[in-house]
Every structure is written in C-alpha cells, then in structure tokens.
Motif scaffolding. Structure first.
Motif, PDB file in Angstrom:
ATOM      1  N   ARG A  53      15.668  -3.707  -0.355  1.00  0.00           N
ATOM      2  CA  ARG A  53      15.434  -2.399   0.276  1.00  0.00           C
ATOM      3  C   ARG A  53      14.104  -1.791  -0.171  1.00  0.00           C
ATOM      4  O   ARG A  53      13.435  -1.089   0.599  1.00  0.00           O
ATOM      5  CB  ARG A  53      16.598  -1.474  -0.064  1.00  0.00           C
ATOM      6  CG  ARG A  53      16.506  -0.126   0.551  1.00  0.00           C
ATOM      7  CD  ARG A  53      17.699   0.746   0.121  1.00  0.00           C
ATOM      8  NE  ARG A  53      17.843   1.821   1.057  1.00  0.00           N
ATOM      9  CZ  ARG A  53      18.649   1.804   2.104  1.00  0.00           C
ATOM     10  NH1 ARG A  53      19.418   0.783   2.324  1.00  0.00           N
ATOM     11  NH2 ARG A  53      18.707   2.829   2.929  1.00  0.00           N
ATOM     12  N   ASN A  54      13.696  -2.062  -1.401  1.00  0.00           N
ATOM     13  CA  ASN A  54      12.458  -1.501  -1.947  1.00  0.00           C
ATOM     14  C   ASN A  54      11.203  -2.032  -1.251  1.00  0.00           C
ATOM     15  O   ASN A  54      10.132  -1.459  -1.401  1.00  0.00           O
ATOM     16  CB  ASN A  54      12.356  -1.785  -3.440  1.00  0.00           C
ATOM     17  CG  ASN A  54      13.458  -1.107  -4.225  1.00  0.00           C
ATOM     18  OD1 ASN A  54      14.086  -0.166  -3.754  1.00  0.00           O
ATOM     19  ND2 ASN A  54      13.721  -1.598  -5.414  1.00  0.00           N
ATOM     20  N   GLU A  55      11.339  -3.130  -0.510  1.00  0.00           N
ATOM     21  CA  GLU A  55      10.191  -3.732   0.179  1.00  0.00           C
ATOM     22  C   GLU A  55       9.913  -3.091   1.537  1.00  0.00           C
ATOM     23  O   GLU A  55       8.963  -3.458   2.217  1.00  0.00           O
ATOM     24  CB  GLU A  55      10.428  -5.233   0.375  1.00  0.00           C
ATOM     25  CG  GLU A  55      10.625  -6.008  -0.920  1.00  0.00           C
ATOM     26  CD  GLU A  55       9.413  -5.925  -1.835  1.00  0.00           C
ATOM     27  OE1 GLU A  55       8.271  -6.034  -1.334  1.00  0.00           O
ATOM     28  OE2 GLU A  55       9.613  -5.734  -3.053  1.00  0.00           O
ATOM     29  N   TYR A  56      10.744  -2.129   1.924  1.00  0.00           N
ATOM     30  CA  TYR A  56      10.638  -1.515   3.249  1.00  0.00           C
ATOM     31  C   TYR A  56      10.322  -0.041   3.153  1.00  0.00           C
ATOM     32  O   TYR A  56      10.801   0.658   2.258  1.00  0.00           O
ATOM     33  CB  TYR A  56      11.946  -1.713   4.031  1.00  0.00           C
ATOM     34  CG  TYR A  56      12.140  -3.140   4.459  1.00  0.00           C
ATOM     35  CD1 TYR A  56      11.674  -3.576   5.687  1.00  0.00           C
ATOM     36  CD2 TYR A  56      12.751  -4.055   3.610  1.00  0.00           C
ATOM     37  CE1 TYR A  56      11.828  -4.898   6.078  1.00  0.00           C
ATOM     38  CE2 TYR A  56      12.912  -5.374   3.995  1.00  0.00           C
ATOM     39  CZ  TYR A  56      12.448  -5.788   5.224  1.00  0.00           C
ATOM     40  OH  TYR A  56      12.593  -7.100   5.599  1.00  0.00           O
ATOM     41  N   GLU A  57       9.545   0.422   4.111  1.00  0.00           N
ATOM     42  CA  GLU A  57       9.280   1.846   4.236  1.00  0.00           C
ATOM     43  C   GLU A  57      10.463   2.477   4.965  1.00  0.00           C
ATOM     44  O   GLU A  57      11.193   1.812   5.691  1.00  0.00           O
ATOM     45  CB  GLU A  57       7.982   2.063   5.011  1.00  0.00           C
ATOM     46  CG  GLU A  57       6.772   1.532   4.274  1.00  0.00           C
ATOM     47  CD  GLU A  57       5.486   1.722   5.044  1.00  0.00           C
ATOM     48  OE1 GLU A  57       5.464   2.526   6.004  1.00  0.00           O
ATOM     49  OE2 GLU A  57       4.500   1.067   4.687  1.00  0.00           O
ATOM     50  N   GLU A  58      10.623   3.767   4.785  1.00  0.00           N
ATOM     51  CA  GLU A  58      11.738   4.477   5.408  1.00  0.00           C
ATOM     52  C   GLU A  58      11.724   4.336   6.930  1.00  0.00           C
ATOM     53  O   GLU A  58      12.764   4.182   7.563  1.00  0.00           O
ATOM     54  CB  GLU A  58      11.710   5.963   5.006  1.00  0.00           C
ATOM     55  CG  GLU A  58      13.037   6.658   5.132  1.00  0.00           C
ATOM     56  CD  GLU A  58      14.146   6.033   4.296  1.00  0.00           C
ATOM     57  OE1 GLU A  58      15.276   5.946   4.825  1.00  0.00           O
ATOM     58  OE2 GLU A  58      13.915   5.619   3.154  1.00  0.00           O
ATOM     59  N   SER A  59      10.541   4.330   7.539  1.00  0.00           N
ATOM     60  CA  SER A  59      10.445   4.187   8.999  1.00  0.00           C
ATOM     61  C   SER A  59      10.972   2.822   9.456  1.00  0.00           C
ATOM     62  O   SER A  59      11.557   2.716  10.533  1.00  0.00           O
ATOM     63  CB  SER A  59       9.000   4.374   9.468  1.00  0.00           C
ATOM     64  OG  SER A  59       8.151   3.399   8.883  1.00  0.00           O
ATOM     65  N   GLU A  60      10.779   1.789   8.647  1.00  0.00           N
ATOM     66  CA  GLU A  60      11.308   0.461   8.978  1.00  0.00           C
ATOM     67  C   GLU A  60      12.827   0.439   8.835  1.00  0.00           C
ATOM     68  O   GLU A  60      13.534  -0.124   9.664  1.00  0.00           O
ATOM     69  CB  GLU A  60      10.681  -0.606   8.080  1.00  0.00           C
ATOM     70  CG  GLU A  60       9.208  -0.794   8.311  1.00  0.00           C
ATOM     71  CD  GLU A  60       8.582  -1.723   7.297  1.00  0.00           C
ATOM     72  OE1 GLU A  60       7.878  -2.655   7.727  1.00  0.00           O
ATOM     73  OE2 GLU A  60       8.787  -1.518   6.078  1.00  0.00           O
ATOM     74  N   ASN A  62      14.806   2.837   9.223  1.00  0.00           N
ATOM     75  CA  ASN A  62      15.410   3.623  10.296  1.00  0.00           C
ATOM     76  C   ASN A  62      15.690   2.782  11.538  1.00  0.00           C
ATOM     77  O   ASN A  62      16.508   3.165  12.370  1.00  0.00           O
ATOM     78  CB  ASN A  62      14.523   4.814  10.657  1.00  0.00           C
ATOM     79  CG  ASN A  62      14.524   5.865   9.560  1.00  0.00           C
ATOM     80  OD1 ASN A  62      15.441   5.936   8.756  1.00  0.00           O
ATOM     81  ND2 ASN A  62      13.478   6.669   9.532  1.00  0.00           N
TER      82      ASN A  62
END
Length: 110
Positions: A53-60, A62
């Motif tokens: 999960r840490n490898e992704y931005e919040e927009s991704e 979503n």
C-alpha cells in the motif's frame, strides 16, 4: 524479468494460487509469502508485499474498490506465459492488475 502487481481482497492468495497450480506447473515452491513455479519452461515468482500500500498514492488507491487490499508482486520471464497464467488462474472477484505503466486494470475486464 518483467513484473506486475496483483491487488486483491484475498490475503491468502499465495495459498490459493499454490492449490490451483501445484499439479499443473513444474518446480512449484511455496513459502508463507512466496510462490515460485515454472510453466512451459518459463518462470513465475509471486511475492506478498506486506507494505505494498505504501507504494501507491492516494489517488491511485481511490481507483481500487477494495476496502483492505492485499498486494502481490508477480515477476515473469515470458509475456505469453504470463497471459496464460492470468487467464487460467481464479482470482478474487474485484481483483486488479497494475501493469507498472500507469494503468490499474480490473481483472474482471480482462
């Protein structure tokens, strides 16, 4: 080796894939959070990514309709064998593939 990320609601996907492929693939090796196999002479390595999960931005994130997603890195040596693996595997409903080229695709669409 190329790789993709499997995003699933199933935290036990390693066991599930092992059960699906143990009698169809060669040199199948399973550890708690790893699965390695050979299909038609080509290699596939699957690793559970505890901190995926840490490898992704919040927009991704979503884009992903999974409340608590589990992330798996799938490395492969041949694109055609990877297609076969994806097509013949049973994944949790609503799983996604991140092709590492900016696309997160629902497996239901593939």
């Amino acid at each position: 080796m190329r790789s993709i990320i499997l995003i699933s609601s199933n935290e036990n996907k390693i066991l599930s894939l092992y059960q699906q492929w143990s009698d169809k693939a060669q040199n199948v090796y399973k550890d708690n959070d790893k699965l390695n196999m050979v299909l038609s002479g080509e290699r596939i390595y699957i690793d559970y990514l505890e901190d995926g999960r840490n490898e992704y931005e919040e927009s991704e994130l979503n884009q992903i309709d999974i409340p608590e997603p589990a992330f798996y890195s799938i490395a492969y040596s041949n694109k055609e064998i990877m297609k076969e693996f994806i097509q013949k595997s049973v994944f949790s409903k609503g799983s996604y593939i991140d092709n590492d080229f900016g696309e997160i695709i629902s497996l239901d669409e593939i």
